[in-house]
Design a protein around this motif. Structure first.
Motif, mmCIF file in Angstrom:
data_model
loop_
_atom_site.group_PDB
_atom_site.id
_atom_site.type_symbol
_atom_site.label_atom_id
_atom_site.label_comp_id
_atom_site.label_asym_id
_atom_site.label_seq_id
_atom_site.Cartn_x
_atom_site.Cartn_y
_atom_site.Cartn_z
ATOM 1 N N ILE A 1 0.854 -1.203 0.000
ATOM 2 C CA ILE A 1 0.000 0.000 0.000
ATOM 3 C C ILE A 1 0.890 1.253 0.000
ATOM 4 N N ASP A 2 1.973 1.203 0.791
ATOM 5 C CA ASP A 2 2.877 2.365 0.854
ATOM 6 C C ASP A 2 3.501 2.644 -0.510
ATOM 7 N N LEU A 3 3.896 1.567 -1.198
ATOM 8 C CA LEU A 3 4.501 1.747 -2.526
ATOM 9 C C LEU A 3 3.483 2.327 -3.520
ATOM 10 N N TYR A 4 2.266 1.829 -3.424
ATOM 11 C CA TYR A 4 1.198 2.305 -4.322
ATOM 12 C C TYR A 4 0.911 3.783 -4.022
ATOM 13 N N ARG A 5 0.788 4.098 -2.719
ATOM 14 C CA ARG A 5 0.509 5.485 -2.343
ATOM 15 C C ARG A 5 1.632 6.410 -2.836
ATOM 16 N N SER A 6 2.843 5.958 -2.666
ATOM 17 C CA SER A 6 3.936 6.849 -3.047
ATOM 18 C C SER A 6 4.005 7.000 -4.580
ATOM 19 N N VAL B 1 2.837 10.665 -9.204
ATOM 20 C CA VAL B 1 2.214 10.991 -10.502
ATOM 21 C C VAL B 1 1.180 12.112 -10.361
ATOM 22 N N ILE B 2 0.536 12.199 -9.193
ATOM 23 C CA ILE B 2 -0.415 13.322 -9.000
ATOM 24 C C ILE B 2 0.368 14.637 -8.923
ATOM 25 N N ASP B 3 1.474 14.626 -8.168
ATOM 26 C CA ASP B 3 2.297 15.855 -8.083
ATOM 27 C C ASP B 3 2.717 16.309 -9.472
ATOM 28 N N GLU B 4 3.117 15.339 -10.290
ATOM 29 C CA GLU B 4 3.536 15.713 -11.638
ATOM 30 C C GLU B 4 2.347 16.252 -12.438
ATOM 31 N N ALA C 1 -0.129 -0.085 -11.239
ATOM 32 C CA ALA C 1 -1.385 -0.215 -11.993
ATOM 33 C C ALA C 1 -1.359 0.591 -13.297
ATOM 34 N N TYR C 2 -0.180 0.804 -13.830
ATOM 35 C CA TYR C 2 0.007 1.533 -15.100
ATOM 36 C C TYR C 2 -0.478 2.983 -15.025
ATOM 37 N N LEU C 3 -0.726 3.487 -13.821
ATOM 38 C CA LEU C 3 -1.221 4.870 -13.698
ATOM 39 C C LEU C 3 -0.046 5.833 -13.820
ATOM 40 N N SER C 4 -0.233 6.868 -14.626
ATOM 41 C CA SER C 4 0.855 7.814 -14.880
ATOM 42 C C SER C 4 0.353 9.243 -14.680
ATOM 43 N N ALA C 5 1.265 10.208 -14.884
ATOM 44 C CA ALA C 5 0.890 11.616 -14.725
ATOM 45 C C ALA C 5 -0.263 11.987 -15.658
ATOM 46 N N SER C 6 -0.244 11.451 -16.879
ATOM 47 C CA SER C 6 -1.338 11.820 -17.796
ATOM 48 C C SER C 6 -2.664 11.228 -17.330
ATOM 49 N N SER C 7 -2.627 10.025 -16.702
ATOM 50 C CA SER C 7 -3.885 9.463 -16.166
ATOM 51 C C SER C 7 -4.449 10.403 -15.103
ATOM 52 N N MET C 8 -3.553 10.886 -14.233
ATOM 53 C CA MET C 8 -3.999 11.731 -13.122
ATOM 54 C C MET C 8 -4.515 13.070 -13.633
#
Ligand SMILES: [Zn+2]
Length: 329
Positions: free
Chosen positions: A130-135, A140-143, A201-208
């Motif tokens: 969970i920590d790795l996922y959160r980080s 990616v949200i910050d970006e 989960a393949y989530l990136s800055a563009s997803s966010m």
């Protein structure tokens, strides 16, 4: 046409001193100017280049280590290729066998699709995951917050997938049956392609950025919560943190475009062929045990687990013919 290039391939005269491959005829001509006979592969050329640059004794050691690595790799590739051929033959035989059995009925399959299997074993999601996922999400949200909208976000894998989603959508509108069959094939597989999702989960800055564009009121914390609140207490072992026993825990709109777009190559191939050759239901799904990304890993046998007739409305399990059940020798 006067030349017959194929003929050259049969005139290999000796083996490459570096990788052991047969030397094609044209390379034997070049070998007259080389200090070692080689096959002409870039890797072998590169190794040979070191001969002029190194003292003889060092080159001997260097050469021996490359010979070992290349020959091991060659062996692994040869074994994999042998397995691939054997499996392709099995698929063809099963397809022919089932087609014969179902001949004359409206159940005769038009095509065969070989699908992998999802990791079905569930394990508790521990805090370190969970920590790795959160980080990952925070980063990616910050970006994403650095960009005003998704058009400014980097041209990453999700942007590419998002662009292709429209074409896929158009195909599914032309052929809703192909969409229904593709979905049924994915349901049989249960996420054989999700196994690489790990804790990103393949989530990136563009997803966010896409999420923030669609939900202008959301803060970083809101967005983070959208994802973290969906985590289930358990997820599939060695797979995506979001892969639960009912599939992805995220609603489609929160998934990465990569996940929304992706179909494995056999299903993509089926979709293309269905249009080109006007294929209709049902298709024969041949399912093997491994996930999409660890097929024949370490040359472990990848047995057939299910043979299923898949139509738009339902799936129908068929008996795996006995000759394909036994583990291969
Ligand atoms: Zn070589």
């Amino acid at each position: 046409m006067s030349a017959t290039p194929q003929a050259f391939n049969h005139q290999a005269t000796s083996d490459c001193e570096i990788c052991g491959a047969q030397i094609p005829f044209l390379e034997t001509l070049k070998n007259k100017d080389r200090s070692l006979p080689i096959c002409g592969a870039i890797e072998c050329e590169n190794v040979l280049k070191q001969k002029a640059r190194m003292p003889e004794a060092s080159f001997k050691v260097y050469l021996a280590s490359h010979q070992r690595v290349l020959s091991q790799r060659k062996q692994r590739i040869a074994v994999k290729e042998e397995i691939r051929k054997q499996e392709a033959e099995e698929h063809q035989q099963i397809f022919e066998h089932m087609s014969r059995l179902l001949k004359g009925s409206n159940q005769q399959p038009s095509h065969r699709v070989v699908i992998p299997s999802g990791q079905l074993e569930l394990v508790p999601v521990d805090q370190s995951r969970i920590d790795l996922y959160r980080s990952h999400l925070e980063s990616v949200i910050d970006e994403a917050l650095e960009y005003e909208n998704v058009s400014q976000a980097p041209d990453d894998h999700n942007q590419h997938a998002h662009q292709k989603l429209n074409d896929q959508q158009a195909l599914f509108e032309r052929r809703p049956d192909v969409k229904a069959i593709s979905d049924n094939l994915c349901m049989l597989c249960k996420g054989g392609c999700c196994s690489k999702g790990e804790n990103h989960a393949y989530l990136s800055a563009s997803s966010m950025r896409r999420q923030l564009d669609s939900n202008p009121g959301w803060t970083k914390e809101d967005l983070l919560e959208q994802y973290l609140s969906r985590l289930a207490p358990s997820s599939s072992k060695n797979a995506c943190i979001n892969q639960g026993n009912e599939g992805c825990v995220l609603p489609r709109e929160l998934r990465s475009s990569t996940c929304n777009y992706f179909f494995c190559s056999s299903i993509t191939h089926y979709q293309k062929l269905a249009e080109e050759k006007n294929l209709h239901a049902p298709v024969l799904a041949i399912q093997r045990h491994h996930t999409l990304w660890n097929r024949n890993y370490d040359n472990a046998p990848n047995d057939i687990t299910n043979v299923t007739l898949v139509s738009e409305m339902d799936t129908h399990d068929l008996d795996v013919p006995d000759e394909f059940k036994a583990p291969r020798a």
